[in-house]
Design an enzyme around this catalytic site. Structure first.
Site, short mmCIF file in Angstrom:
data_model
loop_
_atom_site.label_atom_id
_atom_site.label_comp_id
_atom_site.label_asym_id
_atom_site.label_seq_id
_atom_site.Cartn_x
_atom_site.Cartn_y
_atom_site.Cartn_z
CG HIS A 64 -2.08 -11.21 -0.63
ND1 HIS A 64 -1.48 -12.02 -1.33
CD2 HIS A 64 -2.69 -10.16 -1.11
CE1 HIS A 64 -1.90 -10.82 -2.64
NE2 HIS A 64 -2.49 -10.74 -2.00
CE LYS A 72 -4.27 -6.04 -9.46
NZ LYS A 72 -3.66 -6.64 -8.06
NE ARG A 75 0.53 -2.95 -1.22
CZ ARG A 75 -0.13 -2.56 -2.27
NH1 ARG A 75 -0.41 -4.34 -2.43
NH2 ARG A 75 -0.92 -2.17 -3.14
CB SER A 101 -0.23 -9.71 -6.48
OG SER A 101 -0.49 -10.45 -5.83
#
Length: 165
Positions: free
Chosen positions: A18, A42, A92, A130
């Site tokens: 990040h 989430k 990513r 994360s």
């Protein structure tokens, strides 16, 4: 005209990946707003939005054109109200692109005044998220290579406490 970008995410917790995206975005735009938001996909958050904001502020002190905010509504509304011209998202892998491309199209439909800009991660951060940090910490692994040193202790203490609960 000031070129403002919004860099949204849950950042639960913020990682070196990040931080790399924040730094690169701050080189491209006059002002970057890192927007801590809730990810509806989430169900569990390890850190409160205010804790995430505080962590990001601690690790971005060297980026004078970067600010951090918290928002729980539609990203397109925030971007419009902020006068931003871009939404910055880090990618990513190809799997990230599919989801982020859908979100970019939806945001464009909701507010055509901002483009979504995709920044690809560096190769050393391609696997980093994360979720990976939380999983490694949950098993007592060393996360010092994945998060900024200024917030390592805080993250470890919280994730160890979660593991013990």
């Amino acid at each position: 005209m000031e070129r403002i970008a919004v860099c949204p995410g849950s950042f639960d917790p913020v990682t070196l990946g990040h931080l790399d995206i924040f730094s690169r975005a701050s080189n491209l735009f006059d002002r970057v707003i890192v927007l801590v938001s809730k990810n509806m996909m989430k169900s569990h958050e390890s850190f409160t939005p205010q804790e995430r904001k505080d962590m990001i502020l601690r690790v971005t002190k060297n980026l004078p054109n970067l600010e951090v905010d918290i928002f729980g509504g539609l990203l397109a509304d925030y971007v419009k109200d902020a006068g931003a011209i871009a939404i910055v998202k880090g990618l990513r892998a190809v799997s990230d692109f599919e989801y982020e491309f859908q979100m970019a199209l939806a945001n464009r439909k909701l507010y055509a005044g901002a483009e979504t800009v995709f920044l690809t991660t560096t190769t050393e951060n391609m696997y980093l998220s994360s979720s990976v940090v939380k999983q490694i910490a949950a098993f007592g692994g060393d996360i010092s290579h994945f998060v900024p040193p200024e917030i390592l202790d805080f993250i470890e203490k919280r994730l160890v406490k979660e593991r013990q609960s």
